[in-house]
Scaffold this active site. Structure first.
Site, PDB file in Angstrom:
ATOM      1  N   THR A   9      20.756  10.191 -23.052  1.00 26.66           N
ATOM      2  CA  THR A   9      20.503   8.759 -23.194  1.00 26.66           C
ATOM      3  C   THR A   9      19.079   8.459 -23.652  1.00 26.66           C
ATOM      4  OG1 THR A   9      19.940   8.619 -20.848  1.00 26.66           O
ATOM      5  CG2 THR A   9      22.232   8.125 -21.459  1.00 26.66           C
ATOM      6  N   CYS A  10      18.270   9.481 -23.840  1.00 27.25           N
ATOM      7  CA  CYS A  10      16.870   9.310 -24.234  1.00 27.25           C
ATOM      8  C   CYS A  10      16.771   9.146 -25.757  1.00 27.25           C
ATOM      9  CB  CYS A  10      16.070  10.529 -23.774  1.00 27.25           C
ATOM     10  SG  CYS A  10      14.379  10.586 -24.375  1.00 27.25           S
TER      11      CYS A  10
END
Length: 114
Positions: A9-10
């Site tokens: 999710t980064c």
């Protein structure tokens, strides 16, 4: 084989992954949240990156820690915290064998060859 350590999710990890793909470099992705962080893996990273460089003091996880824990921080405590909370590790990490690169900015991987 190149290994990219990060979290799916980064946004910065996604940019790093795209940069490696654009260069056609073979690599595998290790999601620190989904795939986990073993003591052996952390020690491998710490052999190549100083503990305080690896510790992400800008993360949400860091901000949520007790102030007493933060105040008493040393290398051993930092290692223990990273094992308990893998999101405390700066990311992405690019393990190219002999060294590990911390973080990513556009152009950082331009010198890598497949």
């Amino acid at each position: 084989m190149i290994t990219l350590y990060g979290i799916k999710t980064c946004d910065t990890c996604r940019k790093a992954r795209k940069a490696l793909q654009a260069q056609g470099l073979p690599f595998k992705v290790h999601d620190l949240r989904d795939d986990g962080l073993s003591a052996a893996l952390l020690d491998h990273l710490l052999e190549r990156v100083p503990v305080m460089t690896l510790l992400n003091k800008r993360s949400t996880t860091w901000r949520q820690l007790n102030e007493t824990v933060k105040a008493g921080l040393d290398a051993h405590t930092a290692r223990t915290l990273m094992l308990e909370h893998p999101t405390l590790i700066k990311r992405p990490l690019l393990d190219i064998g002999e060294r590990v690169r911390v973080g990513y900015r556009d152009g950082d991987y331009d010198d890598l060859t497949g």
